[in-house]
Motif scaffolding. Structure first.
Motif, PDB file in Angstrom:
ATOM      1  N   ILE A  40       0.530 123.213  88.453  1.00 33.48           N
ATOM      2  CA  ILE A  40      -0.361 123.910  89.383  1.00 33.48           C
ATOM      3  C   ILE A  40      -0.036 125.397  89.401  1.00 33.48           C
ATOM      4  O   ILE A  40      -0.919 126.252  89.324  1.00 33.48           O
ATOM      5  CB  ILE A  40      -0.239 123.309  90.800  1.00 33.48           C
ATOM      6  CG1 ILE A  40      -0.817 121.888  90.813  1.00 33.48           C
ATOM      7  CG2 ILE A  40      -0.955 124.170  91.815  1.00 33.48           C
ATOM      8  CD1 ILE A  40      -0.563 121.150  92.094  1.00 33.48           C
ATOM      9  N   GLN A  41       1.275 125.710  89.471  1.00 34.55           N
ATOM     10  CA  GLN A  41       1.681 127.117  89.507  1.00 34.55           C
ATOM     11  C   GLN A  41       1.271 127.839  88.236  1.00 34.55           C
ATOM     12  O   GLN A  41       0.828 128.989  88.275  1.00 34.55           O
ATOM     13  CB  GLN A  41       3.198 127.216  89.683  1.00 34.55           C
ATOM     14  CG  GLN A  41       3.623 126.957  91.115  1.00 34.55           C
ATOM     15  CD  GLN A  41       5.084 127.217  91.312  1.00 34.55           C
ATOM     16  OE1 GLN A  41       5.799 127.529  90.355  1.00 34.55           O
ATOM     17  NE2 GLN A  41       5.561 127.087  92.525  1.00 34.55           N
ATOM     18  N   LEU A  42       1.425 127.146  87.119  1.00 35.97           N
ATOM     19  CA  LEU A  42       1.055 127.758  85.837  1.00 35.97           C
ATOM     20  C   LEU A  42      -0.428 128.106  85.831  1.00 35.97           C
ATOM     21  O   LEU A  42      -0.815 129.219  85.448  1.00 35.97           O
ATOM     22  CB  LEU A  42       1.383 126.786  84.702  1.00 35.97           C
ATOM     23  CG  LEU A  42       1.153 127.317  83.292  1.00 35.97           C
ATOM     24  CD1 LEU A  42       2.127 128.430  82.994  1.00 35.97           C
ATOM     25  CD2 LEU A  42       1.291 126.217  82.261  1.00 35.97           C
ATOM     26  N   GLY A  43      -1.247 127.154  86.290  1.00 33.56           N
ATOM     27  CA  GLY A  43      -2.685 127.403  86.328  1.00 33.56           C
ATOM     28  C   GLY A  43      -3.023 128.588  87.206  1.00 33.56           C
ATOM     29  O   GLY A  43      -3.820 129.458  86.831  1.00 33.56           O
ATOM     30  N   GLU A  44      -2.359 128.667  88.372  1.00 32.38           N
ATOM     31  CA  GLU A  44      -2.641 129.755  89.301  1.00 32.38           C
ATOM     32  C   GLU A  44      -2.253 131.096  88.681  1.00 32.38           C
ATOM     33  O   GLU A  44      -3.002 132.071  88.751  1.00 32.38           O
ATOM     34  CB  GLU A  44      -1.864 129.511  90.601  1.00 32.38           C
ATOM     35  CG  GLU A  44      -2.426 130.279  91.776  1.00 32.38           C
ATOM     36  CD  GLU A  44      -1.632 130.033  93.043  1.00 32.38           C
ATOM     37  OE1 GLU A  44      -0.838 129.069  93.076  1.00 32.38           O
ATOM     38  OE2 GLU A  44      -1.802 130.812  93.985  1.00 32.38           O
ATOM     39  N   ASN A  45      -1.080 131.113  88.057  1.00 34.08           N
ATOM     40  CA  ASN A  45      -0.625 132.357  87.445  1.00 34.08           C
ATOM     41  C   ASN A  45      -1.534 132.803  86.314  1.00 34.08           C
ATOM     42  O   ASN A  45      -1.766 134.004  86.126  1.00 34.08           O
ATOM     43  CB  ASN A  45       0.804 132.199  86.930  1.00 34.08           C
ATOM     44  CG  ASN A  45       1.826 132.454  88.024  1.00 34.08           C
ATOM     45  OD1 ASN A  45       1.937 133.568  88.505  1.00 34.08           O
ATOM     46  ND2 ASN A  45       2.528 131.425  88.436  1.00 34.08           N
ATOM     47  N   GLU A  46      -2.048 131.822  85.562  1.00 32.94           N
ATOM     48  CA  GLU A  46      -2.939 132.186  84.467  1.00 32.94           C
ATOM     49  C   GLU A  46      -4.240 132.779  84.996  1.00 32.94           C
ATOM     50  O   GLU A  46      -4.777 133.731  84.426  1.00 32.94           O
ATOM     51  CB  GLU A  46      -3.209 130.953  83.599  1.00 32.94           C
ATOM     52  CG  GLU A  46      -2.216 130.881  82.456  1.00 32.94           C
ATOM     53  CD  GLU A  46      -2.186 129.526  81.776  1.00 32.94           C
ATOM     54  OE1 GLU A  46      -2.944 128.627  82.185  1.00 32.94           O
ATOM     55  OE2 GLU A  46      -1.386 129.381  80.838  1.00 32.94           O
ATOM     56  N   LEU A  47      -4.708 132.208  86.119  1.00 31.77           N
ATOM     57  CA  LEU A  47      -5.908 132.772  86.743  1.00 31.77           C
ATOM     58  C   LEU A  47      -5.664 134.211  87.181  1.00 31.77           C
ATOM     59  O   LEU A  47      -6.512 135.085  86.998  1.00 31.77           O
ATOM     60  CB  LEU A  47      -6.310 131.930  87.963  1.00 31.77           C
ATOM     61  CG  LEU A  47      -7.110 130.673  87.695  1.00 31.77           C
ATOM     62  CD1 LEU A  47      -7.412 129.957  88.993  1.00 31.77           C
ATOM     63  CD2 LEU A  47      -8.389 131.008  86.970  1.00 31.77           C
ATOM     64  N   VAL A  48      -4.470 134.443  87.773  1.00 33.55           N
ATOM     65  CA  VAL A  48      -4.146 135.794  88.250  1.00 33.55           C
ATOM     66  C   VAL A  48      -4.083 136.752  87.065  1.00 33.55           C
ATOM     67  O   VAL A  48      -4.604 137.870  87.123  1.00 33.55           O
ATOM     68  CB  VAL A  48      -2.801 135.781  89.012  1.00 33.55           C
ATOM     69  CG1 VAL A  48      -2.366 137.197  89.328  1.00 33.55           C
ATOM     70  CG2 VAL A  48      -2.919 134.977  90.283  1.00 33.55           C
ATOM     71  N   LEU A  49      -3.464 136.297  85.979  1.00 31.68           N
ATOM     72  CA  LEU A  49      -3.335 137.157  84.802  1.00 31.68           C
ATOM     73  C   LEU A  49      -4.722 137.530  84.265  1.00 31.68           C
ATOM     74  O   LEU A  49      -4.976 138.676  83.900  1.00 31.68           O
ATOM     75  CB  LEU A  49      -2.531 136.436  83.722  1.00 31.68           C
ATOM     76  CG  LEU A  49      -2.159 137.293  82.507  1.00 31.68           C
ATOM     77  CD1 LEU A  49      -1.164 138.355  82.908  1.00 31.68           C
ATOM     78  CD2 LEU A  49      -1.588 136.438  81.397  1.00 31.68           C
ATOM     79  N   ARG A  84       6.512 135.324  84.651  1.00 33.48           N
ATOM     80  CA  ARG A  84       6.507 134.093  85.429  1.00 33.48           C
ATOM     81  C   ARG A  84       5.887 132.947  84.620  1.00 33.48           C
ATOM     82  O   ARG A  84       6.378 131.830  84.627  1.00 33.48           O
ATOM     83  CB  ARG A  84       5.700 134.308  86.707  1.00 33.48           C
ATOM     84  CG  ARG A  84       6.267 133.517  87.848  1.00 33.48           C
ATOM     85  CD  ARG A  84       6.079 134.160  89.169  1.00 33.48           C
ATOM     86  NE  ARG A  84       4.779 134.801  89.301  1.00 33.48           N
ATOM     87  CZ  ARG A  84       4.365 135.347  90.408  1.00 33.48           C
ATOM     88  NH1 ARG A  84       5.123 135.331  91.464  1.00 33.48           N
ATOM     89  NH2 ARG A  84       3.203 135.932  90.480  1.00 33.48           N
ATOM     90  N   ILE A  85       4.813 133.264  83.905  1.00 30.94           N
ATOM     91  CA  ILE A  85       4.165 132.231  83.092  1.00 30.94           C
ATOM     92  C   ILE A  85       5.131 131.736  82.021  1.00 30.94           C
ATOM     93  O   ILE A  85       5.250 130.534  81.775  1.00 30.94           O
ATOM     94  CB  ILE A  85       2.877 132.782  82.455  1.00 30.94           C
ATOM     95  CG1 ILE A  85       1.802 132.923  83.525  1.00 30.94           C
ATOM     96  CG2 ILE A  85       2.385 131.859  81.349  1.00 30.94           C
ATOM     97  CD1 ILE A  85       0.522 133.526  83.036  1.00 30.94           C
ATOM     98  N   GLU A  86       5.844 132.680  81.410  1.00 28.53           N
ATOM     99  CA  GLU A  86       6.833 132.311  80.399  1.00 28.53           C
ATOM    100  C   GLU A  86       7.869 131.360  80.987  1.00 28.53           C
ATOM    101  O   GLU A  86       8.181 130.328  80.405  1.00 28.53           O
ATOM    102  CB  GLU A  86       7.563 133.574  79.933  1.00 28.53           C
ATOM    103  CG  GLU A  86       7.404 133.895  78.465  1.00 28.53           C
ATOM    104  CD  GLU A  86       7.949 135.278  78.196  1.00 28.53           C
ATOM    105  OE1 GLU A  86       9.172 135.444  78.352  1.00 28.53           O
ATOM    106  OE2 GLU A  86       7.150 136.175  77.871  1.00 28.53           O
ATOM    107  N   TYR A  87       8.383 131.751  82.144  1.00 28.79           N
ATOM    108  CA  TYR A  87       9.423 130.942  82.783  1.00 28.79           C
ATOM    109  C   TYR A  87       8.911 129.541  83.084  1.00 28.79           C
ATOM    110  O   TYR A  87       9.571 128.542  82.780  1.00 28.79           O
ATOM    111  CB  TYR A  87       9.882 131.639  84.072  1.00 28.79           C
ATOM    112  CG  TYR A  87      10.774 130.778  84.919  1.00 28.79           C
ATOM    113  CD1 TYR A  87      12.103 130.561  84.555  1.00 28.79           C
ATOM    114  CD2 TYR A  87      10.283 130.158  86.067  1.00 28.79           C
ATOM    115  CE1 TYR A  87      12.917 129.765  85.316  1.00 28.79           C
ATOM    116  CE2 TYR A  87      11.097 129.350  86.827  1.00 28.79           C
ATOM    117  CZ  TYR A  87      12.409 129.169  86.451  1.00 28.79           C
ATOM    118  OH  TYR A  87      13.209 128.354  87.207  1.00 28.79           O
ATOM    119  N   ILE A  88       7.719 129.474  83.659  1.00 27.67           N
ATOM    120  CA  ILE A  88       7.169 128.161  84.036  1.00 27.67           C
ATOM    121  C   ILE A  88       6.908 127.315  82.797  1.00 27.67           C
ATOM    122  O   ILE A  88       7.172 126.112  82.782  1.00 27.67           O
ATOM    123  CB  ILE A  88       5.880 128.337  84.867  1.00 27.67           C
ATOM    124  CG1 ILE A  88       6.201 129.022  86.188  1.00 27.67           C
ATOM    125  CG2 ILE A  88       5.249 126.987  85.158  1.00 27.67           C
ATOM    126  CD1 ILE A  88       4.996 129.416  86.996  1.00 27.67           C
TER     127      ILE A  88
END
Lengths: 130, 150
Positions: A40-49, A84-88
């Motif tokens: 879920i976090q990955l998806g959210e971060n990708e949207l933000v990016l 953050r995306i990398e880390y996740i």
């Protein structure tokens, strides 16, 4: 008399194996939960990016830190989100590996339990005949 | 996919069918939850969009009451409705013009709608599998019942 003792021994073995299996299954469940959270976090971060990528150079970007909004460079925000995306992603990969490991262990445990059950059955069948 | 699985289900044992039914039911429920979440998210975005539209119609200096809590309002005047701050997630806010803000809402709503349609498709497929399993399971149980009583 010997077969009764052996039977008891096997049943004890079965019990410990069943306990191990349920522990493994609990771990797998936990892994699934954590993975869901990260996905879920990955998806959210990708949207933000993606959203940050759509902005013009001079756009004002703010970061929510506690209750305050702090102004941040677009480039800096971009880098932060990327990191953050990398880390996740790395974390997800790690979870995948452990999940595979756990599933393998689970399968071998199930097989072992099946074998013990078969032995118990054959012992009981022999006793019934006798 | 569903039909090929349906053909295979005829040969399965009662236990296997039960397992499949349980599994697909679980998945259907999960998908239903996701669909509900998307629905609430869409309605929130829609209300945000209408709020933005409302705001854009007010002239600068318009009087209004600003809610501090659900029951406490203080008087205020509208300073500038041309710029809005948009929460784009994970704690990041971006200053956008009114039109960009509306565009953002539109885009998000469209994204959610396309996701929603995809999920609906998967959910209906799963549902048919689950129903098929239920029908075959019923038939098998009926077949077994007279056999065991005789």
């Amino acid at each position: 008399m010997g077969s009764a003792a052996a039977l008891r021994e096997l049943q004890r073995e079965l019990e410990t194996k069943a306990n191990d299996l349920s522990k493994l299954q609990k771990d797998i469940g936990k892994n699934h939960q954590v993975r869901k959270k990260y996905t879920i976090q990955l998806g959210e971060n990708e949207l933000v990016l993606k959203e940050l990528g759509l902005l013009n150079e001079g756009a004002n970007v703010y970061k929510l830190i506690g209750p305050v909004l702090v102004k941040q460079d677009l480039a800096e925000a971009n880098a932060n989100v990327r990191k953050r995306i990398e880390y996740i992603s790395a974390e997800l990969k790690r979870l995948d590996a452990t999940l595979q490991d756990l599933e393998e262990k689970q399968n071998s445990k199930k097989e072992a339990i099946f074998k013990v059950q078969q032995r118990i059955q054959s012992l009981q069948a022999g006793k019934a005949k006798a | 996919m569903a039909s090929s699985k349906g053909g295979g289900m005829e040969k399965m044992s009662v236990e296997q069918l039960k397992a499949i039914k349980e599994q697909t039911d679980l998945e259907v429920n999960l998908l239903q939850d996701s669909l509900n979440n998307i629905r609430t998210a869409t309605s929130r975005l829609e209300s945000a969009s209408t709020a933005l539209h409302d705001l854009s119609l007010r002239p600068q200096g318009a009087k209004m009451l600003v809610p501090l809590t659900a029951s406490l309002y203080v008087p205020g005047t509208l300073d500038d409705a041309r710029k809005v701050l948009v929460d784009i997630g994970t704690g990041y806010f971006v200053e956008k013009t009114m039109d960009e803000g509306k565009d953002y809402c539109e885009r998000k709503i469209n994204l959610l709608k396309s996701n929603f349609d995809q999920l609906i498709e998967v959910a209906t497929k799963k549902k048919t599998i689950s129903d098929e399993a239920a029908v075959i399971l019923q038939a098998k149980l009926k077949q077994l019942a007279p056999a065991s009583s005789s």
